[in-house]
Design an enzyme around this catalytic site. Structure first.
Site, short mmCIF file in Angstrom:
data_model
loop_
_atom_site.label_atom_id
_atom_site.label_comp_id
_atom_site.label_asym_id
_atom_site.label_seq_id
_atom_site.Cartn_x
_atom_site.Cartn_y
_atom_site.Cartn_z
CE LYS A 283 -3.90 -1.87 2.68
NZ LYS A 283 -4.96 -1.65 1.67
NE ARG A 357 -10.93 -9.67 -2.00
CZ ARG A 357 -11.27 -8.72 -2.88
NH1 ARG A 357 -11.64 -9.05 -4.11
NH2 ARG A 357 -11.26 -7.46 -2.54
#
Ligand code: BES
Ligand code: MN
Ligand code: ZN
Length: 501
Positions: A283, A357
Site C-alpha cells: 500500500k 477475502r
C-alpha cells in the site's frame, strides 16, 4: 464507569449534573418558523427551571445541541444540562442513544465525575428501548482511545445513573437497562481491541485476548496456529500469513446454551488482519497506520460473542476469527501465485492486498465444517465500499431473503446504518481466473460486490450475510457522542441478528 438505575423524582435527585432531553416541535417552514424547544419530561420543577431559556430562542434543541444551567431553581441537581434530540418528527430511539453519549462527553472534560440522565417521556419513545439505548450510548460516549498516553488522566465519568419516570414499568426498564450495560460494554471491548496498534496486538495476542474474554463470560475457546491451518488445508488463510514473522491464529469461540441441541447453528466469521501492509502489492504509506484496524470485523465478532454469552439467547453460535499479519517479505506470497483453499477451490492471487477475502474463504469453509447452518461475516474488506457509501452507511450483502430480513429488523434495534449492495452473476464473471477457479480481485469497478462474490463461492448456498465495514470501523472526526477512533460497528447488529433466531 459505574451504571445504575433510579425511579426517583427527577427534580429531587441530588447530583452534580442532571441531563434532560428536549425536542424541537416547530413544524412550519419559512423565515418565520422559529424553533419551539420542549423538554421531554413531566417534572414540573425541571420544566420551570428551563422555561426562560427555552423561551429565549437561544437554544434550538437541535440533535446533540447542549445547554448548561447552573443552580437551577427548584431542582436538587447542581447543574441542569439540556440535550437536544432535533426535530420532533425525526426523533428515534437512536437519537436518545446519541444524546446519552453527548451528555457523557459533555461531562467528561469538565472534571464532573457523575451524572444522572433522565429518560425522555414521549409517546413515540418506548421506555424499554430508550433505557437500553441510553446506557449503550453513555458507555460508548465514555470511551476514549488515548490508551498509551503517559500523562493520561482518567477523566472517565465514574457514575452514570439512568433516571426513569416513577410511573414507568419497572420490570421492563430494569431488564432493558441491564441489557444496555452488556451491549455497551461489549461494544467498548471491541473498540479497545481495534484501537490496539499492530505491535501490541499480534495475531497471537488477539488469540490470548479472545481466550481471556471467553473464560470470563463462560464461552468455550480454542486458539490454533500454523499447524492447525496446515492440518485443515487452509491454503488461502495460510498464504496471507506467509510473509510475516507473526504466526497466524485461528480463533474458535463456542456458545452452546444448555438444553439446545437442535435448530440452527449460527456461524460468525470475522476478518482479523492485525496489520495490513498490502504485502508485496504494498500500500502507499499515506494513512497506512490506519491498517491496524483491519481486524475490526474479527473484533466485532468477539464483542458480539461476549454479549451473546451474557444475554443467553436460545441458539447455538460459533464465532471464528482468522487472524494474520499481511507483510511483504522474501517468503511472502506473490501476485500470480495460485493457492488452494480449504474447500479445494484454486485461487489466483492478483493482488496480495486483497487478503481479507482469502482468510475469510477458509474461515467460512471451516464454519460450515463445524456445522454452521447460517453464516454471517464482518470485515474491513474493501476501500470500494467506502467510495460507494461514504462514512455514513456500512455495506451489507446477502444470498437469502429470509436471513436478510432478520438482519434488517435487527437494525431497527441496533440503530446502526447498513445499506444493502448487490450480488449478481455478472459480478461473479469478473473474478473468473484463466489459470484456476477464481482470482482474488475483479478490477476497480464494483469492488465491494466482486469481493462479496468471492466470499459467496465459499459459502456454498448456506444462507449468509456479509458485512463490509471498511468505511465505518474508524471514526475520523470526534462527534458529540463518540470519540474519533474505533467505532465498534457491527457488534450491536450482529447480536440482534443472532437473537432473531
Ligand atoms: N483492508 C483493506 C480494505 C480497507 C481499505 C479497509 C480502507 C479499511 C480502509 C483490504 O485488505 C484491501 O486492501 N482491499 C483492497 C482490495 C483490492 C486490492 C481489490 C482495496 O480495497 O483496495
Ligand atoms: Mn489489503
Ligand atoms: Zn485488509
Amino acid at each position: 464507569m459505574r451504571t445504575q438505575l433510579t425511579f426517583a423524582n427527577f427534580s429531587g435527585i441530588e447530583t452534580e449534573l442532571l441531563a434532560v432531553l428536549a425536542t424541537d416541535t416547530q413544524t412550519g417552514k419559512g423565515p418565520d418558523a422559529k424553533p419551539e424547544p420542549v423538554l421531554l419530561t413531566s417534572d414540573a420543577a425541571v420544566k420551570a427551571a428551563a422555561a426562560a431559556v427555552l423561551a429565549s430562542g437561544e437554544y434550538k434543541a437541535g440533535a446533540n445541541e447542549t445547554l448548561l444551567l447552573h443552580a437551577p431553581a427548584g431542582v436538587a441537581a447542581k447543574r441542569l444540562l439540556i440535550v437536544g434530540l432535533g426535530k420532533q418528527g425525526k426523533v428515534t430511539v437512536n437519537s436518545v442513544r446519541n444524546a446519552a453519549g453527548t451528555a457523557v462527553r459533555f461531562t467528561k472534560p469538565r472534571g464532573i465525575r457523575e451524572l444522572v440522565f433522565a429518560l425522555p417521556e414521549a409517546e413515540a419513545l418506548e421506555p424499554g428501548l430508550c433505557a437500553r439505548a441510553a446506557v449503550e450510548g453513555a458507555l460508548v460516549g465514555d470511551y476514549d482511545p488515548d490508551t498509551y498516553r503517559s500523562d493520561r488522566k482518567d477523566l472517565s465519568v465514574q457514575s452514570f445513573t439512568l433516571a426513569a419516570p416513577g410511573k414507568s414499568n419497572k420490570k421492563t426498564v430494569e431488564a432493558a437497562f441491564a441489557e444496555g450495560v452488556i451491549v455497551g460494554e461489549s461494544q467498548n471491548f471491541t473498540r479497545a481491541l481495534v484501537n490496539e496498534p499492530g505491535n501490541k496486538l499480534t495475531p497471537t495476542i488477539l488469540g490470548q485476548r479472545a481466550a481471556a474474554m471467553a473464560a470470563e463470560v463462560g464461552l468455550k475457546a480454542e486458539v490454533y496456529s500454523t499447524e492447525k491451518l496446515h492440518e485443515l488445508k487452509m491454503g488461502a488463510f495460510w498464504s496471507v500469513s506467509q510473509g510475516s514473522e507473526e504466526a497466524p491464529v485461528l480463533i474458535v469461540v463456542r456458545y452452546e446454551p444448555e438444553g439446545v441441541t437442535g435448530g440452527p447453528v449460527l456461524g460468525l466469521v470475522g476478518k482479523g488482519i492485525t496489520f495490513d501492509t498490502g504485502g508485496i502489492s504494498i500500500k502507499p504509506s499515506d494513512s497506512m497506520e490506519k491498517m491496524k484496524y483491519d481486524m475490526a470485523g474479527g473484533a466485532a465478532m468477539l464483542g458480539a460473542m461476549r454479549a451473546i454469552a451474557l444475554l443467553k439467547p436460545k441458539v447455538r453460535v460459533i464465532g471464528i476469527v482468522c487472524a494474520a499479519e499481511n507483510m511483504p517479505d522474501g517468503k511472502a506470497q506473490k501476485p500470480g501465485d495460485v493457492q488452494t483453499a480449504m474447500s479445494g477451490k484454486t485461487i489466483e492471487i492478483i493482488s496480495t492486498d486483497a487478503e481479507g477475502r482469502l482468510v475469510l474463504a477458509d474461515g467460512l469453509a471451516y464454519a460450515r465444517q463445524l456445522g454452521a447452518t447460517h453464516l454471517i461475516d464482518a470485515a474491513t474488506l474493501t476501500g470500494a465500499v467506502g467510495v460507494a457509501l461514504g462514512k455514513v452507511n456500512a455495506g451489507v450483502f446477502s444470498n437469502d431473503e429470509e436471513t436478510y430480513g432478520k438482519f434488517q429488523s435487527a437494525l431497527q434495534v441496533s440503530g446502526e446504518k447498513f445499506w444493502r449492495l448487490p450480488l449478481d452473476e455478472e459480478y461473479a464473471e469478473l473474478i473468473k481466473s484463466d489459470i484456476g477457479d477464481i482470482k482474488n480481485t475483479g478490477g476497480r469497478f464494483g469492488g465491494a460486490s466482486t469481493a462479496a462474490e468471492f466470499l459467496k463461492v465459499f459459502v456454498e448456498e448456506r444462507p449468509w450475510i456479509h458485512l463490509d465495514i471498511a468505511g465505518m470501523a474508524w471514526v475520523d472526526e470526534t462527534r458529540p457522542y463518540i470519540a474519533k477512533g474505533p467505532s465498534g460497528i457491527g457488534v450491536r447488529s450482529i447480536l440482534e441478528w443472532v437473537r432473531r433466531f
